[in-house]
Design a protein around this motif. Structure first.
Motif, PDB file in Angstrom:
ATOM      1  N   THR A  80       0.848  -1.185   0.000  1.00 23.67           N
ATOM      2  CA  THR A  80       0.000   0.000   0.000  1.00 23.67           C
ATOM      3  C   THR A  80       0.887   1.239   0.000  1.00 23.67           C
ATOM      4  N   ALA A  81       0.759   2.082  -1.038  1.00 23.75           N
ATOM      5  CA  ALA A  81       1.592   3.277  -1.146  1.00 23.75           C
ATOM      6  C   ALA A  81       1.140   4.338  -0.156  1.00 23.75           C
ATOM      7  N   GLU A  82       2.100   4.893   0.581  1.00 20.98           N
ATOM      8  CA  GLU A  82       1.825   5.989   1.509  1.00 20.98           C
ATOM      9  C   GLU A  82       2.506   7.277   1.049  1.00 20.98           C
ATOM     10  N   GLY A  83       2.864   7.317  -0.223  1.00 19.97           N
ATOM     11  CA  GLY A  83       3.478   8.487  -0.839  1.00 19.97           C
ATOM     12  C   GLY A  83       3.425   8.316  -2.346  1.00 19.97           C
ATOM     13  N   PRO A  84       3.848   9.332  -3.102  1.00 21.66           N
ATOM     14  CA  PRO A  84       3.701   9.301  -4.560  1.00 21.66           C
ATOM     15  C   PRO A  84       4.802   8.513  -5.263  1.00 21.66           C
ATOM     16  N   LEU A  85       4.558   8.207  -6.539  1.00 23.24           N
ATOM     17  CA  LEU A  85       5.627   7.731  -7.407  1.00 23.24           C
ATOM     18  C   LEU A  85       6.676   8.830  -7.552  1.00 23.24           C
ATOM     19  N   VAL A  86       7.936   8.434  -7.686  1.00 23.98           N
ATOM     20  CA  VAL A  86       9.041   9.382  -7.797  1.00 23.98           C
ATOM     21  C   VAL A  86       9.714   9.206  -9.146  1.00 23.98           C
ATOM     22  N   LEU A  87       9.804  10.297  -9.911  1.00 22.13           N
ATOM     23  CA  LEU A  87      10.527  10.300 -11.183  1.00 22.13           C
ATOM     24  C   LEU A  87      11.959  10.749 -10.921  1.00 22.13           C
ATOM     25  N   HIS A  88      12.913   9.950 -11.365  1.00 21.91           N
ATOM     26  CA  HIS A  88      14.323  10.281 -11.151  1.00 21.91           C
ATOM     27  C   HIS A  88      14.867  11.122 -12.302  1.00 21.91           C
ATOM     28  N   GLY A  89      15.962  11.814 -12.024  1.00 27.90           N
ATOM     29  CA  GLY A  89      16.615  12.597 -13.062  1.00 27.90           C
ATOM     30  C   GLY A  89      15.768  13.759 -13.523  1.00 27.90           C
ATOM     31  N   ASP A  90      15.697  13.946 -14.843  1.00 27.36           N
ATOM     32  CA  ASP A  90      14.952  15.033 -15.465  1.00 27.36           C
ATOM     33  C   ASP A  90      13.592  14.501 -15.908  1.00 27.36           C
ATOM     34  N   ALA A  91      12.581  14.657 -15.049  1.00 26.58           N
ATOM     35  CA  ALA A  91      11.213  14.208 -15.348  1.00 26.58           C
ATOM     36  C   ALA A  91      11.169  12.730 -15.720  1.00 26.58           C
ATOM     37  N   GLN A 128      20.166  10.105 -16.372  1.00 30.09           N
ATOM     38  CA  GLN A 128      21.403  10.020 -17.155  1.00 30.09           C
ATOM     39  C   GLN A 128      22.359   9.021 -16.528  1.00 30.09           C
ATOM     40  N   LYS A 129      23.046   8.246 -17.374  1.00 32.61           N
ATOM     41  CA  LYS A 129      23.901   7.172 -16.882  1.00 32.61           C
ATOM     42  C   LYS A 129      25.359   7.312 -17.305  1.00 32.61           C
ATOM     43  N   SER A 130      25.704   8.344 -18.052  1.00 35.63           N
ATOM     44  CA  SER A 130      27.098   8.567 -18.427  1.00 35.63           C
ATOM     45  C   SER A 130      27.259  10.018 -18.855  1.00 35.63           C
ATOM     46  N   GLY A 158      25.652  11.389 -22.117  1.00 36.61           N
ATOM     47  CA  GLY A 158      24.218  11.599 -22.232  1.00 36.61           C
ATOM     48  C   GLY A 158      23.372  10.351 -22.288  1.00 36.61           C
ATOM     49  N   GLN A 159      23.979   9.161 -22.374  1.00 37.93           N
ATOM     50  CA  GLN A 159      23.205   7.919 -22.396  1.00 37.93           C
ATOM     51  C   GLN A 159      22.458   7.777 -21.075  1.00 37.93           C
ATOM     52  N   GLY A 160      21.234   7.207 -21.126  1.00 40.23           N
ATOM     53  CA  GLY A 160      20.481   7.071 -19.891  1.00 40.23           C
ATOM     54  C   GLY A 160      19.293   6.143 -20.026  1.00 40.23           C
ATOM     55  N   SER A 161      18.387   6.248 -19.064  1.00 38.03           N
ATOM     56  CA  SER A 161      17.220   5.362 -19.017  1.00 38.03           C
ATOM     57  C   SER A 161      16.033   6.144 -18.487  1.00 38.03           C
ATOM     58  N   MET A 162      14.853   5.603 -18.681  1.00 34.61           N
ATOM     59  CA  MET A 162      13.660   6.101 -18.004  1.00 34.61           C
ATOM     60  C   MET A 162      13.539   5.342 -16.682  1.00 34.61           C
ATOM     61  N   TYR A 163      13.267   6.071 -15.598  1.00 37.85           N
ATOM     62  CA  TYR A 163      13.427   5.476 -14.278  1.00 37.85           C
ATOM     63  C   TYR A 163      12.397   6.086 -13.315  1.00 37.85           C
ATOM     64  N   ASP A 189      11.399  -0.388  -8.090  1.00 39.18           N
ATOM     65  CA  ASP A 189      12.020   0.348  -9.197  1.00 39.18           C
ATOM     66  C   ASP A 189      11.532  -0.195 -10.526  1.00 39.18           C
ATOM     67  N   ARG A 190      11.250   0.711 -11.476  1.00 38.65           N
ATOM     68  CA  ARG A 190      10.993   0.329 -12.860  1.00 38.65           C
ATOM     69  C   ARG A 190      11.902   1.184 -13.722  1.00 38.65           C
ATOM     70  N   GLU A 191      12.709   0.507 -14.533  1.00 37.40           N
ATOM     71  CA  GLU A 191      13.697   1.210 -15.341  1.00 37.40           C
ATOM     72  C   GLU A 191      13.802   0.512 -16.688  1.00 37.40           C
ATOM     73  N   TRP A 192      13.857   1.314 -17.741  1.00 33.62           N
ATOM     74  CA  TRP A 192      13.996   0.721 -19.070  1.00 33.62           C
ATOM     75  C   TRP A 192      14.875   1.599 -19.941  1.00 33.62           C
ATOM     76  N   SER A 193      15.631   0.940 -20.834  1.00 29.27           N
ATOM     77  CA  SER A 193      16.617   1.635 -21.645  1.00 29.27           C
ATOM     78  C   SER A 193      16.948   0.777 -22.860  1.00 29.27           C
ATOM     79  N   SER A 194      17.479   1.415 -23.880  1.00 26.72           N
ATOM     80  CA  SER A 194      17.927   0.666 -25.063  1.00 26.72           C
ATOM     81  C   SER A 194      19.366   0.184 -24.909  1.00 26.72           C
TER      82      SER A 194
END
Length: 234
Positions: free
Chosen positions: A45-56, A60-62, A65-70, A98-103
């Motif tokens: 049961t969530a007692e707070g909001p989802l959190v978007l990491h980085g820029d919305a 960024q992972k390097s 500029g390479q990175g992921s949605m997280y 955590d949910r994270e996806w990247s190419s």
């Protein structure tokens, strides 16, 4: 939604189609029968909001500029039961998804990563990671998110945190760092983060270490939080 694989299942308890389906989930996983039966059924049961990491949500992972949605849900209250050796035990605690996806998993110059998620006793949460390689001048690349008790995220730039391994443990013939110093000066945070159990190696397609950690004040040695550590490339 409902996602399942054999006797493992993750299903939402939210029926409104426009609501956050991660607010209330049930997670079930079982294996074996009789005295050999093991598994769990947990209500999240969530007692707070989802959190978007980085820029919305773009993390960024390097330095190039390479990175992921997280996105994370670090505010789950967890209640349910765990079955071990055929015996049922009621449990409760806190959860983090955590949910994270990247190419791209890693850049060609990156050897692996060290990733921390911490529930601090004062209500803050911290996500922090470093990728070994891919930073400025060939160094490591670091990033993180400082999360208020209300769920407001503050992105941490590479120069706003430091992760320093202090001691290693021998795990399946590998030397794995299981004691760290973690610093976030902007949050006046200087922690020693240590894994109480070293034997947590996962020999999967991407081999990695994953397990519980305890955070203490570097100067006071007072317990300040608990969390999780994941490491690859060792």
């Amino acid at each position: 939604f409902r996602a399942w694989l054999d006797d493992w299942e993750l299903v939402t308890r939210v029926e409104a189609p426009d609501a956050d389906t991660f607010e209330r989930l049930t997670l079930t996983a079982f294996d074996g029968e009789g005295e050999e039966r093991a598994g769990y059924r947990l209500d999240l049961t969530a007692e707070g909001p989802l959190v978007l990491h980085g820029d919305a949500g773009f993390s960024q992972k390097s330095a190039d500029g390479q990175g992921s949605m997280y996105v994370s849900q670090p505010f789950w209250r967890v209640e349910g039961e765990v079955v071990l050796a055929g015996e049922t035990h009621e449990v409760n605690g806190r959860g983090w998804l955590d949910r994270e996806w990247s190419s791209q998993l890693l850049g060609p110059e990156q050897a692996g990563w060290d990733w921390f998620s911490l529930h601090l006793d004062d209500g803050h949460r911290l996500m922090a990671f470093q990728l070994r390689g891919g930073g400025e001048a060939g160094g490591d690349y670091r990033s993180g998110t400082w999360i208020s008790p209300e769920g407001e995220p503050r992105a941490l730039a590479p120069d706003e945190l430091a992760l320093t391994p202090l001691a290693t443990s021998s795990v399946v013939g590998r030397e794995v760092p299981t004691r760290w110093r973690l610093e976030v000066p902007a949050a006046e945070l200087d922690l020693i983060v240590e894994a109480p159990h070293a034997e947590r190696w996962m020999d999967t397609t991407v081999p990695y270490w994953e397990g519980e950690v305890i955070a203490r004040g570097r100067d006071s040695d007072r317990r300040l939080g608990i969390g999780y550590l994941e490491m690859t490339g060792y």
